[in-house]
Each structure stands twice: as structure tokens, then as C-alpha cells.
Design a protein around this motif. Sequence first.
Motif, PDB file in Angstrom:
ATOM      1  N   ARG A 142       0.818  -1.211   0.000  1.00 53.00           N
ATOM      2  CA  ARG A 142       0.000   0.000   0.000  1.00 53.00           C
ATOM      3  C   ARG A 142       0.852   1.262   0.000  1.00 53.00           C
ATOM      4  O   ARG A 142       0.331   2.366  -0.139  1.00 53.00           O
ATOM      5  N   LEU A 143       2.152   1.100   0.189  1.00 52.31           N
ATOM      6  CA  LEU A 143       3.044   2.252   0.099  1.00 52.31           C
ATOM      7  C   LEU A 143       2.976   2.839  -1.302  1.00 52.31           C
ATOM      8  O   LEU A 143       2.797   2.108  -2.284  1.00 52.31           O
ATOM      9  N   PRO A 144       3.133   4.150  -1.453  1.00 52.25           N
ATOM     10  CA  PRO A 144       3.079   4.738  -2.792  1.00 52.25           C
ATOM     11  C   PRO A 144       4.214   4.228  -3.676  1.00 52.25           C
ATOM     12  O   PRO A 144       5.250   3.767  -3.186  1.00 52.25           O
ATOM     13  N   GLN A 145       4.012   4.335  -4.967  1.00 51.01           N
ATOM     14  CA  GLN A 145       4.949   3.762  -5.923  1.00 51.01           C
ATOM     15  C   GLN A 145       6.365   4.281  -5.724  1.00 51.01           C
ATOM     16  O   GLN A 145       7.338   3.515  -5.807  1.00 51.01           O
ATOM     17  N   GLU A 146       6.516   5.579  -5.451  1.00 55.95           N
ATOM     18  CA  GLU A 146       7.861   6.128  -5.319  1.00 55.95           C
ATOM     19  C   GLU A 146       8.614   5.542  -4.133  1.00 55.95           C
ATOM     20  O   GLU A 146       9.845   5.454  -4.145  1.00 55.95           O
ATOM     21  N   VAL A 147       7.881   5.109  -3.103  1.00 53.52           N
ATOM     22  CA  VAL A 147       8.530   4.457  -1.956  1.00 53.52           C
ATOM     23  C   VAL A 147       8.884   3.020  -2.307  1.00 53.52           C
ATOM     24  O   VAL A 147       9.991   2.542  -2.020  1.00 53.52           O
ATOM     25  N   ARG A 148       7.977   2.316  -2.961  1.00 48.82           N
ATOM     26  CA  ARG A 148       8.270   0.943  -3.362  1.00 48.82           C
ATOM     27  C   ARG A 148       9.374   0.881  -4.414  1.00 48.82           C
ATOM     28  O   ARG A 148      10.110  -0.097  -4.498  1.00 48.82           O
ATOM     29  N   ASP A 149       9.511   1.950  -5.204  1.00 45.11           N
ATOM     30  CA  ASP A 149      10.617   2.009  -6.162  1.00 45.11           C
ATOM     31  C   ASP A 149      11.959   2.148  -5.465  1.00 45.11           C
ATOM     32  O   ASP A 149      12.973   1.635  -5.935  1.00 45.11           O
ATOM     33  N   ALA A 150      11.969   2.836  -4.314  1.00 43.05           N
ATOM     34  CA  ALA A 150      13.226   3.236  -3.689  1.00 43.05           C
ATOM     35  C   ALA A 150      13.765   2.256  -2.659  1.00 43.05           C
ATOM     36  O   ALA A 150      14.953   2.329  -2.313  1.00 43.05           O
ATOM     37  N   TYR A 151      12.932   1.356  -2.177  1.00 44.26           N
ATOM     38  CA  TYR A 151      13.362   0.508  -1.063  1.00 44.26           C
ATOM     39  C   TYR A 151      13.068  -0.967  -1.312  1.00 44.26           C
ATOM     40  O   TYR A 151      11.992  -1.313  -1.817  1.00 44.26           O
ATOM     41  N   ASP A 152      14.004  -1.811  -0.888  1.00 46.64           N
ATOM     42  CA  ASP A 152      13.663  -3.197  -0.615  1.00 46.64           C
ATOM     43  C   ASP A 152      12.832  -3.196   0.667  1.00 46.64           C
ATOM     44  O   ASP A 152      13.252  -2.612   1.678  1.00 46.64           O
ATOM     45  N   LEU A 153      11.674  -3.817   0.645  1.00 43.15           N
ATOM     46  CA  LEU A 153      10.852  -3.924   1.845  1.00 43.15           C
ATOM     47  C   LEU A 153      11.266  -5.169   2.612  1.00 43.15           C
ATOM     48  O   LEU A 153      11.293  -6.274   2.051  1.00 43.15           O
ATOM     49  N   ILE A 154      11.587  -4.998   3.888  1.00 49.91           N
ATOM     50  CA  ILE A 154      12.115  -6.077   4.710  1.00 49.91           C
ATOM     51  C   ILE A 154      11.187  -6.317   5.893  1.00 49.91           C
ATOM     52  O   ILE A 154      10.827  -5.379   6.620  1.00 49.91           O
ATOM     53  N   GLY A 155      10.787  -7.560   6.091  1.00 51.15           N
ATOM     54  CA  GLY A 155      10.014  -7.951   7.261  1.00 51.15           C
ATOM     55  C   GLY A 155      10.774  -8.992   8.062  1.00 51.15           C
ATOM     56  O   GLY A 155      11.771  -9.559   7.597  1.00 51.15           O
ATOM     57  N   PHE A 156      10.301  -9.274   9.258  1.00 48.19           N
ATOM     58  CA  PHE A 156      10.954 -10.312  10.078  1.00 48.19           C
ATOM     59  C   PHE A 156      10.007 -10.809  11.153  1.00 48.19           C
ATOM     60  O   PHE A 156       9.061 -10.115  11.539  1.00 48.19           O
ATOM     61  N   ALA A 157      10.277 -12.014  11.605  1.00 45.32           N
ATOM     62  CA  ALA A 157       9.596 -12.581  12.762  1.00 45.32           C
ATOM     63  C   ALA A 157      10.535 -12.427  13.950  1.00 45.32           C
ATOM     64  O   ALA A 157      11.592 -13.063  13.989  1.00 45.32           O
ATOM     65  N   PRO A 158      10.218 -11.557  14.909  1.00 44.63           N
ATOM     66  CA  PRO A 158      11.132 -11.320  16.030  1.00 44.63           C
ATOM     67  C   PRO A 158      11.471 -12.595  16.789  1.00 44.63           C
ATOM     68  O   PRO A 158      10.740 -13.594  16.745  1.00 44.63           O
ATOM     69  N   ARG A 159      12.585 -12.547  17.476  1.00 46.16           N
ATOM     70  CA  ARG A 159      13.041 -13.729  18.223  1.00 46.16           C
ATOM     71  C   ARG A 159      11.926 -14.267  19.115  1.00 46.16           C
ATOM     72  O   ARG A 159      11.180 -13.524  19.747  1.00 46.16           O
TER      73      ARG A 159
END
Length: 498
Positions: A113-130
Amino acid sequence: MKQTTHRTTAWIGASAVLLGLAAPLTLAAPASATAPGSALHWTECRTGAPGPRQQCATVKVPLDYAAPAGQKIDIVVSRVRAEKPAARRGALLLIPGGPGNTSLDDTSGKGQRLPQEVRDAYDLIGFAPRGLAPSTSVDCGLDHGDLAVSKLRPWPAADGSITENMVTAQRVADACTQNGGELMRHISTVDEARDIDRIRGALGQDRLSAWGVSYGTYVGAVYSQLFPHRTDRVVLDSNDDPDPTRVSRAWLAGYETGVEDTFPEFAAWAAAPGNPDRLAETAAEVRPLFLRLAAQLDRRPIPWLDANPEVLDGNVLRQTMLDSFYAPGTRFPALAKLMRAALDGTVPPAPAAPPEDVQQNITAVSIATLCNDVAWPSSASAYRTAVAESRKEHPLTAGMPRNAIVCAAWPHPPRQAPVRITDRGPSNVLLIQNARDVATPLSGALKLRTALGRRAVLVTVNSTGHNAYLANGNACGDRTVSHFLSTGQRPTRDTYCA
């Protein structure tokens, strides 16, 4: 909780099970582990990955950062690559709320849902915390009844007694100590912040941008304090009070303010002409109606088969109120329907619950974090006095926000002092905050803003609900955050989005 398929939480609110927002969860495990060295071996995710572009990998981190060469545990991470490689700036880490939530599949969910210019600029990283599956996980093996949110949240008895709360705290603490293993001692906000820096290193990033939500704002603030020059652009959304003397105790207490801030919005909605779930002719009638109904259910609970607990009593109604205030647009009707049914002496169908192993895992991570972050008082008399005062001042929350959770009986002292958030570090933090937020009220966000000083700018949004950016906020707030992520430009001073 060691499963890797789609998972959904029950109808529970605020930050994971005990304090935070437990949003719908879907976890995807990686098909392989970390390659030797710092480079990650990205592969397709196993079943459960919600998007075809999402990849998964595993980062090995120390169980105990005081013994970094010792035992290692797994942190599962996900990635959706930047959509325009030529415009790529770096990595944007999605820090989940909770404690006890995951962002593993947010890269394919809310991240899209992030705008296109943000999705263009970043690898989106998620994680499952310890501690949270499919990362190396923990489980307290609690009795089914102790998984009820109205039990984990410390609602006093109808007469204000906290005796049962203290008994529950001891029973749950004993179970976690017996069944949780060594990892239960090493789950905390500081540990999560250090894990994030290991993730940053494994990604090959000198600096990391972040979007932290709810409890994730505290994680993000702590990371920015411990590793200030490893941060790029930091968005903290729905902000926790960073008081280092109280930490999660202050978050629990914040419900008093959050409910009082939000209830008038519910009352106006519940009295609006044309509302099919209308409860009263005027907004002024809704609060006394709620209080009378809660007291009536305290005296005469209604059986509620397939729910946990299997009755609708006053505390279940109060808990449903908290849950509903997180997302007014979708949840106000649920509270009104429950009230209308109870007024008729009936109940609606019981809300769907997730698999019990999911509940067990989320609850264990939440408990470990809250209890390892800061020492809670162990004296019943201190809680008894505080609860009596709270019940008098804030009858809607009936003393719960000042009562004893499991941490009152936690046998392990914190391994390190809570981090004090200061104004030392780069000026690269943008806070966004709804004016009316049941779980992280504006009053707490203002304290975080003060602590960060020149490092931060606060955008207050004239909206109601928990989570502001791209959720329960407004277009002005969304534009401001998106512009910051894509350009690095913030408002020159604190701003109000009407």
C-alpha cells in the motif's frame, strides 16, 4: 507455534496479547537457511507466502548478546525487492507491533500500500522477532483458560478485588519458567534492537530505514538510540511512552487515557440517526448505558459457548470495547452488536480464534518481552491501591490499566536497564500519531517527542484509531509520511493534519 501456513488471530486488540495490537498474521518460513558469511541466501518462501515476489532467508544471531560466540538462534526475514533498481535507496524495515506480532508477510501486505515512489526506492524487509515462529520459537504451555484476553489483561473482579489476578500472574509465570526454556530469558526490546542490527549487517546495508508501528515505535526508538548512525529515515507510527522507569507499565496505564479520548467518538457514532446499530437517541446516553450494561453483566453473566471464557461478563464487554476502539471504521459495529445482544439477554456467535499453538507462541513472546524489559512491583498492596484509584477515576476501564499482569510474579530480574531515549543522534525521525488512539494515546507520543528533542518532528492527525499511516489516519498524514520516505524532507516543525 511452529507452523508456517496462514494464521489469523482472534478478536483481540491492543499491542499483541497483553498490550499490543494483534493484527491478522500470516507467516512464511524460508526454504533454506543463511549462507556462510554475511550474505543472505534468498529463496522462495514456503507455503504461506502471500505474494510471488516475496523471498525469505534466515539470519543467525546470538541467543545471548553477552556471549556472542555462544549458542545461535534463527531470525526469519523476508524481502520484496525495490521495484525500480535505478532509483533504489536502500532497505525499509517494517517493525511490527506487539510485542508478539510479526512483519514477515507485511512486505507483501501493507507494504504494497506504500506509494509507488517508496516501493521504487526501497527493498521492503520484514521479520519474525526472536521467539516468534518461524524464527526460533517459545511456548509457555498455558492452560486454555489462561489464554483468554480478558484473563491476560488484568481486569479486576467485579468488586475490585485483585486476588485472582495475583493468582493468575503466579500460575502463568510458573508455567513460562517451567516450559519456556532459556530463550524466555533472552527476549526483550534491547535483544530485538540488536537483532535488527544483525539483520542490517546481513543485508549489506550501512544504514537502515524503518517504519515501526505501535510497540514497534519503542523498538525503533531503542534501535535509533543504540545504533544512531546506522539509521536512515525512521517513521514511528502510533507511539509508545518511552518512560524508562516504567516502560510497559506506562503502556498499560495509557488505556485509561486512550479510552477516555476515544469513547466520545463511539458515543457519537452509536447515537447517529440512520445507524443500523444505533444504541441511543443521544451521544450523552451511550456512556451510562455502557456502564450499566457492564455492571449488569458483572452480576449476571450470559453463557457464551465456544468463546474463551464461555461467558459474556462485564470484563469481556470491557475488553471488547478496547478491541473495537482500535479500528472504529470496522469494529465499532461489533461492539454495538454485542451490546444490543446483551441488552436482550443473548450473545452473537463467538469470534473465531486462531489455533491454540499460535496463541501460545504469541502470548509467550509478549510475556517475555514485557517482563524482561523492566521490573514490575511484586506487592499486591501496591496494585490494590492503584486499582482502587483507577476504578474511581476511570470507570470505563474498571482499574485494569493499573493492575498486575504476569510480570508481578516474574522470577527473573531484567538483564539490563531499560534504554533511555535522548536527543543524541541524527535528526531523521518522523513521528505520526492519531489524536485519539486507545492503545498509544497522544499523551504518550508527546513524551516520546520530548525525549527525542531535535531528532524528531511530530505529525498529529485529527483521526481516531490505532495505527495512523495508511490505516486509520488521514490523507494529509499519509502524504507527509510518504514524502519523507521518498525524499527525506520532513515538516520544519511539529504539524497538525486537520
